[in-house]
Design a protein around this motif. Structure first.
Motif, PDB file in Angstrom:
ATOM      1  N   THR A 107       3.776   5.889   2.785  1.00 20.78           N
ATOM      2  CA  THR A 107       3.882   7.327   3.049  1.00 20.78           C
ATOM      3  C   THR A 107       3.510   7.644   4.492  1.00 20.78           C
ATOM      4  O   THR A 107       4.128   8.480   5.136  1.00 20.78           O
ATOM      5  N   TYR A 108       2.492   6.952   5.019  1.00 19.00           N
ATOM      6  CA  TYR A 108       1.998   7.226   6.376  1.00 19.00           C
ATOM      7  C   TYR A 108       2.995   6.797   7.455  1.00 19.00           C
ATOM      8  O   TYR A 108       2.941   7.298   8.570  1.00 19.00           O
ATOM      9  N   ARG A 109       3.903   5.937   7.129  1.00 24.94           N
ATOM     10  CA  ARG A 109       4.854   5.439   8.138  1.00 24.94           C
ATOM     11  C   ARG A 109       5.602   6.593   8.811  1.00 24.94           C
ATOM     12  O   ARG A 109       5.775   6.604  10.034  1.00 24.94           O
ATOM     13  N   ALA A 110       6.039   7.576   8.043  1.00 30.03           N
ATOM     14  CA  ALA A 110       6.749   8.724   8.616  1.00 30.03           C
ATOM     15  C   ALA A 110       5.830   9.511   9.554  1.00 30.03           C
ATOM     16  O   ALA A 110       6.249   9.957  10.633  1.00 30.03           O
ATOM     17  N   THR A 111       4.579   9.668   9.176  1.00 31.32           N
ATOM     18  CA  THR A 111       3.602  10.359  10.024  1.00 31.32           C
ATOM     19  C   THR A 111       3.391   9.585  11.322  1.00 31.32           C
ATOM     20  O   THR A 111       3.309  10.175  12.407  1.00 31.32           O
ATOM     21  N   PHE A 112       3.310   8.271  11.214  1.00 31.64           N
ATOM     22  CA  PHE A 112       3.116   7.423  12.397  1.00 31.64           C
ATOM     23  C   PHE A 112       4.311   7.539  13.337  1.00 31.64           C
ATOM     24  O   PHE A 112       4.144   7.605  14.563  1.00 31.64           O
ATOM     25  N   GLU A 113       5.508   7.602  12.786  1.00 27.20           N
ATOM     26  CA  GLU A 113       6.710   7.772  13.610  1.00 27.20           C
ATOM     27  C   GLU A 113       6.705   9.136  14.307  1.00 27.20           C
ATOM     28  O   GLU A 113       7.089   9.239  15.476  1.00 27.20           O
ATOM     29  N   GLU A 114       6.278  10.174  13.613  1.00 26.99           N
ATOM     30  CA  GLU A 114       6.152  11.501  14.227  1.00 26.99           C
ATOM     31  C   GLU A 114       5.149  11.460  15.369  1.00 26.99           C
ATOM     32  O   GLU A 114       5.366  12.058  16.431  1.00 26.99           O
ATOM     33  N   LEU A 115       4.040  10.775  15.155  1.00 24.20           N
ATOM     34  CA  LEU A 115       3.017  10.631  16.181  1.00 24.20           C
ATOM     35  C   LEU A 115       3.579   9.901  17.401  1.00 24.20           C
ATOM     36  O   LEU A 115       3.357  10.313  18.543  1.00 24.20           O
ATOM     37  N   ALA A 116       4.317   8.840  17.159  1.00 24.91           N
ATOM     38  CA  ALA A 116       4.932   8.087  18.260  1.00 24.91           C
ATOM     39  C   ALA A 116       5.915   8.956  19.035  1.00 24.91           C
ATOM     40  O   ALA A 116       5.983   8.886  20.266  1.00 24.91           O
ATOM     41  N   ALA A 117       6.660   9.786  18.341  1.00 24.82           N
ATOM     42  CA  ALA A 117       7.613  10.677  19.008  1.00 24.82           C
ATOM     43  C   ALA A 117       6.892  11.702  19.878  1.00 24.82           C
ATOM     44  O   ALA A 117       7.408  12.107  20.933  1.00 24.82           O
ATOM     45  N   ARG A 118       5.706  12.117  19.461  1.00 28.00           N
ATOM     46  CA  ARG A 118       4.924  13.099  20.233  1.00 28.00           C
ATOM     47  C   ARG A 118       4.262  12.481  21.459  1.00 28.00           C
ATOM     48  O   ARG A 118       3.823  13.195  22.354  1.00 28.00           O
ATOM     49  N   HIS A 119       4.171  11.156  21.487  1.00 28.50           N
ATOM     50  CA  HIS A 119       3.494  10.444  22.585  1.00 28.50           C
ATOM     51  C   HIS A 119       4.392   9.326  23.116  1.00 28.50           C
ATOM     52  O   HIS A 119       4.048   8.137  23.020  1.00 28.50           O
ATOM     53  N   CYS A 122       0.830  -1.209   0.000  1.00 23.10           N
ATOM     54  CA  CYS A 122       0.000   0.000   0.000  1.00 23.10           C
ATOM     55  C   CYS A 122       0.866   1.262   0.000  1.00 23.10           C
ATOM     56  O   CYS A 122       1.603   1.512   0.963  1.00 23.10           O
ATOM     57  N   GLY A 123       0.772   2.040  -1.040  1.00 23.38           N
ATOM     58  CA  GLY A 123       1.533   3.285  -1.130  1.00 23.38           C
ATOM     59  C   GLY A 123       1.162   4.278  -0.053  1.00 23.38           C
ATOM     60  O   GLY A 123       2.023   4.980   0.484  1.00 23.38           O
ATOM     61  N   GLU A 152      -8.497 -11.973  11.017  1.00 23.26           N
ATOM     62  CA  GLU A 152      -9.954 -11.905  11.071  1.00 23.26           C
ATOM     63  C   GLU A 152     -10.488 -10.474  11.197  1.00 23.26           C
ATOM     64  O   GLU A 152     -11.694 -10.268  11.114  1.00 23.26           O
ATOM     65  N   LEU A 153      -9.615  -9.506  11.403  1.00 27.91           N
ATOM     66  CA  LEU A 153     -10.078  -8.125  11.523  1.00 27.91           C
ATOM     67  C   LEU A 153     -10.606  -7.625  10.184  1.00 27.91           C
ATOM     68  O   LEU A 153     -10.039  -7.922   9.130  1.00 27.91           O
ATOM     69  N   ASP A 154     -11.668  -6.856  10.240  1.00 27.49           N
ATOM     70  CA  ASP A 154     -12.277  -6.309   9.027  1.00 27.49           C
ATOM     71  C   ASP A 154     -11.633  -4.953   8.719  1.00 27.49           C
ATOM     72  O   ASP A 154     -12.076  -3.920   9.190  1.00 27.49           O
ATOM     73  N   ILE A 155     -10.572  -4.988   7.945  1.00 23.75           N
ATOM     74  CA  ILE A 155      -9.851  -3.780   7.557  1.00 23.75           C
ATOM     75  C   ILE A 155     -10.462  -3.296   6.244  1.00 23.75           C
ATOM     76  O   ILE A 155     -10.343  -3.969   5.219  1.00 23.75           O
ATOM     77  N   GLU A 156     -11.101  -2.142   6.283  1.00 24.80           N
ATOM     78  CA  GLU A 156     -11.781  -1.629   5.096  1.00 24.80           C
ATOM     79  C   GLU A 156     -10.880  -0.788   4.213  1.00 24.80           C
ATOM     80  O   GLU A 156     -11.080  -0.723   3.007  1.00 24.80           O
ATOM     81  N   ASN A 157      -9.917  -0.100   4.818  1.00 19.80           N
ATOM     82  CA  ASN A 157      -9.047   0.777   4.055  1.00 19.80           C
ATOM     83  C   ASN A 157      -7.819   1.095   4.898  1.00 19.80           C
ATOM     84  O   ASN A 157      -7.739   0.712   6.059  1.00 19.80           O
ATOM     85  N   PHE A 158      -6.883   1.813   4.319  1.00 16.91           N
ATOM     86  CA  PHE A 158      -5.633   2.154   5.002  1.00 16.91           C
ATOM     87  C   PHE A 158      -5.450   3.659   5.056  1.00 16.91           C
ATOM     88  O   PHE A 158      -5.884   4.348   4.136  1.00 16.91           O
ATOM     89  N   PRO A 159      -4.778   4.166   6.070  1.00 18.59           N
ATOM     90  CA  PRO A 159      -4.335   3.454   7.267  1.00 18.59           C
ATOM     91  C   PRO A 159      -5.490   3.220   8.242  1.00 18.59           C
ATOM     92  O   PRO A 159      -6.410   4.026   8.336  1.00 18.59           O
ATOM     93  N   THR A 160      -5.432   2.103   8.931  1.00 11.28           N
ATOM     94  CA  THR A 160      -6.396   1.778   9.978  1.00 11.28           C
ATOM     95  C   THR A 160      -5.662   1.837  11.307  1.00 11.28           C
ATOM     96  O   THR A 160      -4.594   1.246  11.453  1.00 11.28           O
ATOM     97  N   LEU A 161      -6.237   2.570  12.251  1.00 10.45           N
ATOM     98  CA  LEU A 161      -5.651   2.652  13.589  1.00 10.45           C
ATOM     99  C   LEU A 161      -6.495   1.863  14.577  1.00 10.45           C
ATOM    100  O   LEU A 161      -7.724   1.845  14.478  1.00 10.45           O
TER     101      LEU A 161
END
Length: 142
Positions: free
Chosen positions: A38-50, A33-34, A69-78
């Motif tokens: 791309t979201y990985r950097a945003t997720f790392e920034e979020l982790a650094a803030r918390h 998933c493109g 078994e989780l129903d993942i409809e789209n990305f990113p899913t938190l």
């Protein structure tokens, strides 16, 4: 890196980290998933803030045994939870400000508020049954 990536070799470490009473924020993604890439950097920034929270990156295909078994409809899913209470499960826009506010809003709930919210709707009750990351990881390790 401020987050952990769940893999076959660190499941025990992740299970131990999830056993602590702190909040866990997991991003459920896919390697192809493109948007996730791309979201990985945003997720790392979020982790650094918390830094008081556990941040997990989970590839749903590599870790299908855990989250298959989780129903993942789209990305990113938190998936956001504390202890065994799932506070949020769903797709979010890949916006750093939105994710930050979402994490802050969930973490502001007291344990009693979180328990009340967990039972407040059929959807949230389903999250408790199906999306509890602690339980999913335990089941995969059994």
């Amino acid at each position: 890196m401020f987050s952990m990536t769940l893999n076959d070799d660190n499941r025990d470490d992740v299970a131990a980290a999830l056993a602590s009473p702190r909040w866990a924020v997991a991003c459920l993604c896919a390697g192809w998933c493109g948007t996730c890439t791309t979201y990985r950097a945003t997720f790392e920034e979020l982790a650094a803030r918390h830094p008081d929270k556990l941040f997990l990156w989970i590839d749903i295909e590599d870790q299908a045994e855990v989250v298959g078994e989780l129903d993942i409809e789209n990305f990113p899913t938190l998936l956001i939870q504390r202890d065994d209470q799932v506070a949020f499960f769903g797709t979010v826009l890949p916006d750093p400000g939105l994710a930050h506010r979402l994490v802050q809003a969930q973490a502001a709930h007291s344990p009693a508020e979180l328990a009340a919210l967990a039972a407040a709707s059929a959807e949230r009750q389903q999250w408790q049954r199906d999306c509890n990351l602690r339980a999913l990881l335990r089941a995969a390790q059994a």
